[in-house]
Motif scaffolding. Sequence first.
Motif, mmCIF file in Angstrom:
data_model
loop_
_atom_site.group_PDB
_atom_site.id
_atom_site.type_symbol
_atom_site.label_atom_id
_atom_site.label_comp_id
_atom_site.label_asym_id
_atom_site.label_seq_id
_atom_site.Cartn_x
_atom_site.Cartn_y
_atom_site.Cartn_z
ATOM 1 N N ASP A 178 0.799 -1.223 0.000
ATOM 2 C CA ASP A 178 0.000 0.000 0.000
ATOM 3 C C ASP A 178 0.830 1.271 0.000
ATOM 4 O O ASP A 178 0.343 2.332 -0.405
ATOM 5 C CB ASP A 178 -0.938 0.020 1.212
ATOM 6 N N THR A 179 2.059 1.198 0.461
ATOM 7 C CA THR A 179 2.861 2.417 0.581
ATOM 8 C C THR A 179 4.166 2.381 -0.215
ATOM 9 O O THR A 179 4.966 3.317 -0.110
ATOM 10 C CB THR A 179 3.189 2.703 2.058
ATOM 11 N N HIS A 180 4.387 1.322 -0.999
ATOM 12 C CA HIS A 180 5.622 1.223 -1.783
ATOM 13 C C HIS A 180 5.320 0.848 -3.226
ATOM 14 O O HIS A 180 4.520 -0.051 -3.487
ATOM 15 C CB HIS A 180 6.573 0.169 -1.199
ATOM 16 N N ILE A 181 5.980 1.534 -4.155
ATOM 17 C CA ILE A 181 5.974 1.118 -5.557
ATOM 18 C C ILE A 181 7.416 1.078 -6.045
ATOM 19 O O ILE A 181 8.292 1.757 -5.502
ATOM 20 C CB ILE A 181 5.137 2.061 -6.456
ATOM 21 N N SER A 182 7.639 0.269 -7.069
ATOM 22 C CA SER A 182 8.948 0.187 -7.707
ATOM 23 C C SER A 182 8.779 0.583 -9.170
ATOM 24 O O SER A 182 7.933 0.033 -9.869
ATOM 25 C CB SER A 182 9.518 -1.231 -7.601
ATOM 26 N N ILE A 183 9.572 1.540 -9.613
ATOM 27 C CA ILE A 183 9.535 2.002 -10.993
ATOM 28 C C ILE A 183 10.863 1.639 -11.639
ATOM 29 O O ILE A 183 11.930 1.966 -11.107
ATOM 30 C CB ILE A 183 9.318 3.519 -11.070
ATOM 31 N N THR A 184 10.828 0.942 -12.761
ATOM 32 C CA THR A 184 12.059 0.529 -13.441
ATOM 33 C C THR A 184 12.079 1.033 -14.876
ATOM 34 O O THR A 184 11.039 1.141 -15.540
ATOM 35 C CB THR A 184 12.223 -0.998 -13.439
ATOM 36 N N ARG A 185 13.280 1.338 -15.342
ATOM 37 C CA ARG A 185 13.477 1.744 -16.735
ATOM 38 C C ARG A 185 14.885 1.364 -17.145
ATOM 39 O O ARG A 185 15.861 1.704 -16.475
ATOM 40 C CB ARG A 185 13.272 3.252 -16.879
ATOM 41 N N LYS A 297 -1.726 4.909 1.467
ATOM 42 C CA LYS A 297 -2.215 4.475 0.164
ATOM 43 C C LYS A 297 -2.833 5.633 -0.616
ATOM 44 O O LYS A 297 -2.655 5.725 -1.840
ATOM 45 C CB LYS A 297 -3.233 3.352 0.335
ATOM 46 N N ASP A 298 -3.550 6.527 0.061
ATOM 47 C CA ASP A 298 -4.193 7.642 -0.639
ATOM 48 C C ASP A 298 -3.157 8.539 -1.307
ATOM 49 O O ASP A 298 -3.357 8.988 -2.451
ATOM 50 C CB ASP A 298 -5.045 8.451 0.338
ATOM 51 N N THR A 299 -2.055 8.801 -0.628
ATOM 52 C CA THR A 299 -0.993 9.611 -1.224
ATOM 53 C C THR A 299 -0.381 8.899 -2.416
ATOM 54 O O THR A 299 -0.130 9.507 -3.468
ATOM 55 C CB THR A 299 0.091 9.927 -0.180
ATOM 56 N N ARG A 300 -0.141 7.597 -2.270
ATOM 57 C CA ARG A 300 0.388 6.817 -3.394
ATOM 58 C C ARG A 300 -0.505 6.940 -4.620
ATOM 59 O O ARG A 300 -0.034 7.221 -5.727
ATOM 60 C CB ARG A 300 0.500 5.352 -2.985
ATOM 61 N N ASP A 301 -1.805 6.731 -4.438
ATOM 62 C CA ASP A 301 -2.732 6.753 -5.564
ATOM 63 C C ASP A 301 -2.850 8.148 -6.166
ATOM 64 O O ASP A 301 -2.966 8.299 -7.392
ATOM 65 C CB ASP A 301 -4.107 6.250 -5.125
ATOM 66 N N ALA A 302 -2.807 9.176 -5.316
ATOM 67 C CA ALA A 302 -2.915 10.548 -5.820
ATOM 68 C C ALA A 302 -1.702 10.912 -6.676
ATOM 69 O O ALA A 302 -1.837 11.565 -7.720
ATOM 70 C CB ALA A 302 -3.062 11.521 -4.647
ATOM 71 N N VAL A 303 -0.516 10.488 -6.252
ATOM 72 C CA VAL A 303 0.701 10.793 -7.016
ATOM 73 C C VAL A 303 0.675 10.079 -8.359
ATOM 74 O O VAL A 303 0.973 10.668 -9.405
ATOM 75 C CB VAL A 303 1.947 10.401 -6.204
#
Length: 325
Positions: A178-185, A297-303
């Motif tokens: 809910d509070t972590h995402i991983s972005i890869t490129r 989670k709300d901050t994650r989804d808003a971003v």
Amino acid sequence: MPVIDINADTENLTMTVTAEFAAPIERVWQAYSDPRQLERFWGPPSWPARFHTWDHTVGGRADYSMTGPRGETSRAYWEFLEIEEPHRFSVLDGFSDENGQPNADMPAMRMDFTFESTESGTRMVTSSTFDSLEALQTVIDMGVIEGTRMAMSQIDAVLRDLREYAEGKGTTVEFLDDTHISITRLVNGPIDLVWRAYNEPDLIRQWMLGPDGWEMTECEVARKPGDRYRTSWAPVGDTEGEPFGFEGEMLLVDPPRRAVQVERMQGTDGPDILNDVNFYEEDGVTLVTVLMEFPDKDTRDAVLATGMADGMEQSYQRLESTVLA
């Protein structure tokens, strides 16, 4: 996700992790017997491991540390008890002090790794045995179950050729919790130049612009822990939108492998977002991994709803076509 089951057995004082990999047993064994490969997935994304010594023989020892996003360090060791390539090995896994000596105040455990070929690849079962219920509960309370899942989620990128794994996929977002995402490129360029592109204002201004029609109006970089940074953007010409920017503090710098910053929107009290950026090079290309930690989670989804990932992809395309061309 390679992990298919984690079972903590308080009666038998064991914890068992079962995972399956779409790779032959020899390739999986190689990942576990090469410290440079192992350290890419042994620690959770926010606590990457680094092996300082490696004696892969019975009676030999490996010393490693894991560093948190705010510079916290945990040291540990493996003592190799049995090795039967490529089917199994056993270690005594324990914590150590700043001098590398076993820390008697923290639990140690025997870990048995077994590998078995399957029709689709390899099944691994790791069984950890503890001396007491208290020791088992201690590592559970430290978050080892969720940490193991997050750590093992990184192994697919290790078992495959990096270009094969990531080339052509663009900017990819993975939800970890809910509070972590991983972005890869995957960036088509060497790590040293990619690191410079992330840290030198003249280069940053050339590519970190998001969608077309925006310009960077302010670029103050942070070079060491404790330094403040500030970046601002504004629309150009007929582009719609309001100027905005971020500010924050550098928490950790490990050139050219890792940089951790905390950021917030300019002129606000937050919420603060942690950006943990890691770089790994293989065969002339660099995998950039951004681990983002949100307060909720709300901050994650808003971003994410701002179209951040699309803007990052356009920036990465500009990085490859201008700075790295």
